[in-house]
Structure formats: structure tokens, C-alpha cells
Design an enzyme around this catalytic site. Structure first.
Site, PDB file in Angstrom:
ATOM      1  N   HIS A  67       0.832  -1.198   0.000  1.00 34.24           N
ATOM      2  CA  HIS A  67       0.000   0.000   0.000  1.00 34.24           C
ATOM      3  C   HIS A  67       0.876   1.262   0.000  1.00 34.24           C
ATOM      4  CE1 HIS A  67      -4.030  -1.943   1.364  1.00 34.24           C
ATOM      5  NE2 HIS A  67      -3.459  -2.561   0.349  1.00 34.24           N
ATOM      6  N   GLU A  69       0.802   3.995   1.665  1.00 33.10           N
ATOM      7  CA  GLU A  69       1.204   4.528   2.973  1.00 33.10           C
ATOM      8  C   GLU A  69       2.464   3.837   3.476  1.00 33.10           C
ATOM      9  OE1 GLU A  69      -1.684   3.375   1.932  1.00 33.10           O
ATOM     10  OE2 GLU A  69      -3.374   4.076   3.114  1.00 33.10           O
ATOM     11  N   CYS A  93      -6.131   1.678   5.300  1.00 35.30           N
ATOM     12  CA  CYS A  93      -6.780   0.457   5.785  1.00 35.30           C
ATOM     13  C   CYS A  93      -6.191   0.096   7.158  1.00 35.30           C
ATOM     14  CB  CYS A  93      -6.560  -0.690   4.803  1.00 35.30           C
ATOM     15  SG  CYS A  93      -4.868  -1.296   4.776  1.00 35.30           S
ATOM     16  N   CYS A  96      -2.361  -0.706   7.170  1.00 37.40           N
ATOM     17  CA  CYS A  96      -1.535   0.506   7.094  1.00 37.40           C
ATOM     18  C   CYS A  96      -1.613   1.275   8.410  1.00 37.40           C
ATOM     19  CB  CYS A  96      -1.973   1.394   5.939  1.00 37.40           C
ATOM     20  SG  CYS A  96      -1.526   0.689   4.347  1.00 37.40           S
TER      21      CYS A  96
END
Ligand SMILES: Nc1ccn([C@H]2C[C@H](O)[C@@H](COP(=O)(O)O)O2)c(=O)n1
Ligand SMILES: [Zn+2]
Length: 154
Positions: A67, A69, A93, A96
Site C-alpha cells: 500500500h 502509505e 486500511c 496501514c
């Protein structure tokens, strides 16, 4: 946030491009990331599909993609993200959120939320974790609705 949006442009995910930008307390850019497969893992050899025709999750992108992040946090040269702010084009999410908390990020500023209702567990859990850990969360109220980048001789 504009840098996060620019970074998202580099994602090869055909369905959703997410970008993130980590900045210091003073606003210095420390790390940038977008969603993609891990380094050395070819975009051509892993699937970008959301669903598998056979029902096999290994034929979808989800077990493989990093992801935005996480990439932004890992791309910084700093050992700790303490006191830092993470700008992200989409609300993080739960996975993360855990990394955001553990790395010491102080504030998450997001542009949109993916969840369509309150029953999406990953995003409900994310909010719960970030709140319990005292990470500030806010939706960006942009002062502009677009930014034009023109490639021409200055
Ligand atoms: N906060 C987030 C949420 C999602 N992503 C990535 C992971 C996938 O590449 C894509 C979501 O795909 P979809 O299920 O919408 O087809 O976005 C992320 O980087 N950060
Ligand atoms: Zn995530």
C-alpha cells in the site's frame, strides 16, 4: 497532498491509484509512495485482478500489493516517523494503520474514504486503532480543486 496525487500517477494498479507523502513537523518531504508490487517483483508476473475466475486469491493483486502509505513510510531515510504527518489520497486500511501507529506518525491527512458504508471492517478497525493510539486524523479541505503542471521552458 498534491505530491501524494502526483505519486499515485505512478501506480500500475489499473483500478485504483493511491499516493502518500510523509512530511516532517516543519513540512519537509521525507518519503513518497504509491501502491505497487514489492521491489524486484515484476508487474508483468503478478496479477492486477480484483477477482479470480477460479476463486483463488493468489490470482488477485491483494496478497502481493504494497500500500502507498507503507511505501511512503519505508521510503524515508529516518528510523522513526515520530511527529510526522502523512498525506494520503485515500483513507488508510487497518494494516496501514498499524504501521502508521508503530512508526510514530502523529497525523494522517486523507483526501477520500474508500468505504461505502460503516460495515467495511478494515476501515472501521483502522479508525478505531488510529483513535486509540492518539494519531490525529483529518479529511483535507482543499483550497484548490486542481493543480496544473505544464512542461515548458520556464
Ligand atoms: N489506503 C489504501 C487503500 C488501498 N490501497 C491500494 C491497494 C490496491 O492496490 C488498491 C485497492 O484496490 P481496489 O480494491 O480498490 O481495486 O489500492 C492503498 O495503497 N492504500
Ligand atoms: Zn493499506
Amino acid at each position: 497532498m498534491a505530491i501524494a496525487f502526483l505519486s499515485a500517477e505512478r501506480s500500475k494498479d489499473p483500478n485504483r491509484q493511491v499516493g502518500a507523502c510523509l512530511v516532517s513537523e516543519n513540512g519537509v518531504i521525507l518519503g513518497i509512495g504509491y501502491n505497487g508490487f514489492p521491489r524486484g517483483c515484476s508487474d508483468d508476473k503478478l496479477p492486477w485482478a480484483k477477482k479470480s475466475k477460479t476463486g483463488n486469491p493468489l490470482e488477485t493483486k491483494y496478497p502481493y500489493v504494497c500500500h502507498a502509505e507503507v511505501n511512503a513510510i519505508l521510503n524515508t531515510n529516518h528510523a522513526s516517523a515520530a511527529g510526522q504527518r502523512l498525506y494520503v489520497t485515500m483513507f488508510p486500511c487497518n494494516e496501514c494503520a498499524k504501521i502508521i501507529i508503530q512508526s510514530g506518525v502523529s497525523e494522517v491527512i486523507y483526501f477520500v474514504e474508500k468505504r461505502l458504508n460503516d460495515t467495511d471492517a478494515a476501515y472501521v478497525a483502522s479508525r478505531k486503532l488510529l483513535s486509540m493510539a492518539g494519531v490525529k486524523v483529518r479529511k483535507l479541505q482543499p483550497q484548490m480543486d486542481h493543480l496544473l503542471i505544464q512542461f515548458e521552458d520556464p
